[in-house]
Design a protein around this motif. Structure first.
Motif, PDB file in Angstrom:
ATOM      1  N   ARG A 159       2.421  10.343  -7.548  1.00  0.00           N
ATOM      2  CA  ARG A 159       3.092  10.864  -8.751  1.00  0.00           C
ATOM      3  C   ARG A 159       2.082  11.489  -9.720  1.00  0.00           C
ATOM      4  NH1 ARG A 159       5.525   6.222 -11.651  1.00  0.00           N
ATOM      5  NH2 ARG A 159       5.786   7.775 -13.253  1.00  0.00           N
ATOM      6  N   PHE A 160       0.898  10.897  -9.788  1.00  0.00           N
ATOM      7  CA  PHE A 160      -0.117  11.349 -10.745  1.00  0.00           C
ATOM      8  C   PHE A 160      -1.191  12.220 -10.104  1.00  0.00           C
ATOM      9  CE2 PHE A 160       1.419   7.152 -12.172  1.00  0.00           C
ATOM     10  CZ  PHE A 160       2.039   7.567 -13.340  1.00  0.00           C
ATOM     11  N   ASN A 161      -1.371  12.070  -8.792  1.00  0.00           N
ATOM     12  CA  ASN A 161      -2.415  12.784  -8.079  1.00  0.00           C
ATOM     13  C   ASN A 161      -1.895  13.076  -6.667  1.00  0.00           C
ATOM     14  OD1 ASN A 161      -4.695  13.619  -6.705  1.00  0.00           O
ATOM     15  ND2 ASN A 161      -5.811  11.707  -6.950  1.00  0.00           N
ATOM     16  N   PRO A 162      -1.236  14.219  -6.486  1.00  0.00           N
ATOM     17  CA  PRO A 162      -0.609  14.537  -5.202  1.00  0.00           C
ATOM     18  C   PRO A 162      -1.581  14.524  -4.016  1.00  0.00           C
ATOM     19  CG  PRO A 162       0.133  16.059  -6.889  1.00  0.00           C
ATOM     20  CD  PRO A 162      -0.973  15.235  -7.498  1.00  0.00           C
ATOM     21  N   ARG A 163      -2.882  14.698  -4.267  1.00  0.00           N
ATOM     22  CA  ARG A 163      -3.860  14.693  -3.170  1.00  0.00           C
ATOM     23  C   ARG A 163      -4.212  13.279  -2.712  1.00  0.00           C
ATOM     24  NH1 ARG A 163      -8.259  17.968  -5.916  1.00  0.00           N
ATOM     25  NH2 ARG A 163      -9.429  16.355  -4.854  1.00  0.00           N
ATOM     26  N   GLU A 164      -3.780  12.263  -3.478  1.00  0.00           N
ATOM     27  CA  GLU A 164      -4.038  10.864  -3.128  1.00  0.00           C
ATOM     28  C   GLU A 164      -5.527  10.574  -2.945  1.00  0.00           C
ATOM     29  OE1 GLU A 164      -1.689   9.537   0.184  1.00  0.00           O
ATOM     30  OE2 GLU A 164       0.089  10.552  -0.553  1.00  0.00           O
ATOM     31  N   THR A 165      -6.341  11.042  -3.872  1.00  0.00           N
ATOM     32  CA  THR A 165      -7.781  10.792  -3.812  1.00  0.00           C
ATOM     33  C   THR A 165      -8.143   9.713  -4.816  1.00  0.00           C
ATOM     34  OG1 THR A 165      -8.134  12.623  -5.344  1.00  0.00           O
ATOM     35  CG2 THR A 165      -8.355  13.106  -2.989  1.00  0.00           C
ATOM     36  N   PHE A 166      -9.321   9.154  -4.636  1.00  0.00           N
ATOM     37  CA  PHE A 166      -9.739   8.030  -5.460  1.00  0.00           C
ATOM     38  C   PHE A 166     -11.115   8.279  -6.052  1.00  0.00           C
ATOM     39  CE2 PHE A 166      -6.798   6.568  -2.272  1.00  0.00           C
ATOM     40  CZ  PHE A 166      -5.871   5.909  -3.049  1.00  0.00           C
ATOM     41  N   PRO A 167     -11.350   7.727  -7.222  1.00  0.00           N
ATOM     42  CA  PRO A 167     -10.444   6.953  -8.055  1.00  0.00           C
ATOM     43  C   PRO A 167      -9.413   7.847  -8.753  1.00  0.00           C
ATOM     44  CG  PRO A 167     -12.513   7.255  -9.217  1.00  0.00           C
ATOM     45  CD  PRO A 167     -12.687   7.855  -7.840  1.00  0.00           C
ATOM     46  N   THR A 168      -8.265   7.252  -9.050  1.00  0.00           N
ATOM     47  CA  THR A 168      -7.254   7.889  -9.892  1.00  0.00           C
ATOM     48  C   THR A 168      -7.025   6.945 -11.069  1.00  0.00           C
ATOM     49  OG1 THR A 168      -6.186   9.038  -8.041  1.00  0.00           O
ATOM     50  CG2 THR A 168      -4.869   8.709 -10.030  1.00  0.00           C
ATOM     51  N   LEU A 169      -7.363   7.411 -12.251  1.00  0.00           N
ATOM     52  CA  LEU A 169      -7.256   6.606 -13.466  1.00  0.00           C
ATOM     53  C   LEU A 169      -6.067   7.123 -14.267  1.00  0.00           C
ATOM     54  CD1 LEU A 169      -8.864   4.387 -15.038  1.00  0.00           C
ATOM     55  CD2 LEU A 169      -9.911   6.248 -16.299  1.00  0.00           C
ATOM     56  N   VAL A 170      -5.082   6.252 -14.475  1.00  0.00           N
ATOM     57  CA  VAL A 170      -3.840   6.631 -15.163  1.00  0.00           C
ATOM     58  C   VAL A 170      -3.825   5.944 -16.527  1.00  0.00           C
ATOM     59  CG1 VAL A 170      -1.327   6.617 -15.069  1.00  0.00           C
ATOM     60  CG2 VAL A 170      -2.652   6.885 -12.954  1.00  0.00           C
ATOM     61  N   ILE A 171      -3.748   6.756 -17.567  1.00  0.00           N
ATOM     62  CA  ILE A 171      -3.776   6.248 -18.936  1.00  0.00           C
ATOM     63  C   ILE A 171      -2.400   6.452 -19.569  1.00  0.00           C
ATOM     64  CG2 ILE A 171      -4.898   6.493 -21.196  1.00  0.00           C
ATOM     65  CD1 ILE A 171      -7.279   7.784 -19.556  1.00  0.00           C
ATOM     66  N   ASN A 172      -1.883   5.373 -20.164  1.00  0.00           N
ATOM     67  CA  ASN A 172      -0.578   5.416 -20.831  1.00  0.00           C
ATOM     68  C   ASN A 172       0.515   6.007 -19.951  1.00  0.00           C
ATOM     69  OD1 ASN A 172      -1.607   4.166 -23.099  1.00  0.00           O
ATOM     70  ND2 ASN A 172      -2.004   6.081 -24.159  1.00  0.00           N
ATOM     71  N   LYS A 173       0.617   5.452 -18.747  1.00  0.00           N
ATOM     72  CA  LYS A 173       1.687   5.813 -17.800  1.00  0.00           C
ATOM     73  C   LYS A 173       1.727   7.299 -17.491  1.00  0.00           C
ATOM     74  CE  LYS A 173       4.176   1.786 -19.027  1.00  0.00           C
ATOM     75  NZ  LYS A 173       5.083   1.039 -19.716  1.00  0.00           N
ATOM     76  N   GLY A 174       0.557   7.933 -17.460  1.00  0.00           N
ATOM     77  CA  GLY A 174       0.478   9.330 -17.061  1.00  0.00           C
ATOM     78  C   GLY A 174       0.264  10.301 -18.197  1.00  0.00           C
ATOM     79  N   ARG A 182       0.835  -1.210   0.000  1.00  0.00           N
ATOM     80  CA  ARG A 182       0.000   0.000   0.000  1.00  0.00           C
ATOM     81  C   ARG A 182       0.867   1.256   0.000  1.00  0.00           C
ATOM     82  NH1 ARG A 182      -4.035  -0.104   4.633  1.00  0.00           N
ATOM     83  NH2 ARG A 182      -4.508  -2.003   3.501  1.00  0.00           N
ATOM     84  N   ASP A 183       1.914   1.253   0.829  1.00  0.00           N
ATOM     85  CA  ASP A 183       2.802   2.417   0.882  1.00  0.00           C
ATOM     86  C   ASP A 183       3.452   2.670  -0.482  1.00  0.00           C
ATOM     87  OD1 ASP A 183       2.208   2.881   3.525  1.00  0.00           O
ATOM     88  OD2 ASP A 183       4.010   1.889   4.297  1.00  0.00           O
ATOM     89  N   LYS A 184       3.915   1.612  -1.132  1.00  0.00           N
ATOM     90  CA  LYS A 184       4.530   1.756  -2.455  1.00  0.00           C
ATOM     91  C   LYS A 184       3.505   2.244  -3.480  1.00  0.00           C
ATOM     92  CE  LYS A 184       8.020  -1.713  -1.597  1.00  0.00           C
ATOM     93  NZ  LYS A 184       8.213  -3.116  -1.462  1.00  0.00           N
ATOM     94  N   LEU A 185       2.317   1.678  -3.436  1.00  0.00           N
ATOM     95  CA  LEU A 185       1.276   2.063  -4.394  1.00  0.00           C
ATOM     96  C   LEU A 185       0.804   3.495  -4.161  1.00  0.00           C
ATOM     97  CD1 LEU A 185      -0.696  -1.287  -4.431  1.00  0.00           C
ATOM     98  CD2 LEU A 185       0.535  -0.281  -6.363  1.00  0.00           C
ATOM     99  N   LEU A 186       0.737   3.923  -2.904  1.00  0.00           N
ATOM    100  CA  LEU A 186       0.366   5.319  -2.633  1.00  0.00           C
ATOM    101  C   LEU A 186       1.410   6.272  -3.203  1.00  0.00           C
ATOM    102  CD1 LEU A 186      -1.184   5.397   0.943  1.00  0.00           C
ATOM    103  CD2 LEU A 186      -2.226   6.191  -1.180  1.00  0.00           C
TER     104      LEU A 186
END
Length: 85
Positions: free
Chosen positions: A51-66, A42-46
């Motif tokens: 990296r993509f969403n500094p607020r760490e809110t969900f859902p975060t959908l990452v397309i083509n590695k950002g 979880r720590d690694k995934l957070l």
């Protein structure tokens, strides 16, 4: 084919709506539910989410590695990206 990762929580209603929209439109994606993994993972995934969403809110959908990131359930943006009924 696009690389799509959905960072979500298993209990999050907006996350479920995002999954449903992707499933309905037969979009292939990798689902990562952070509340269902062990603490170290979880720590690694957070860190990855941050990296993509500094607020760490969900859902975060990452397309083509950002190349594109959609944070939260935004129906119009999701349908614009993936089509939809």
């Amino acid at each position: 084919m696009r690389n799509i990762v959905l960072f979500a929580l298993s209990t999050c209603p907006a996350c479920k709506k995002t999954r449903d929209l992707l499933d309905t439109n037969k979009i292939e994606y990798v689902l990562v539910e952070l509340d269902l993994v062990d603490l170290d993972s979880r720590d690694k995934l957070l860190g990855e989410v941050r990296r993509f969403n500094p607020r760490e809110t969900f859902p975060t959908l990452v397309i083509n590695k950002g190349e594109k990131v959609i944070v939260g359930y935004d129906e119009s943006e999701l349908k614009g990206e993936f089509g939809g009924h």
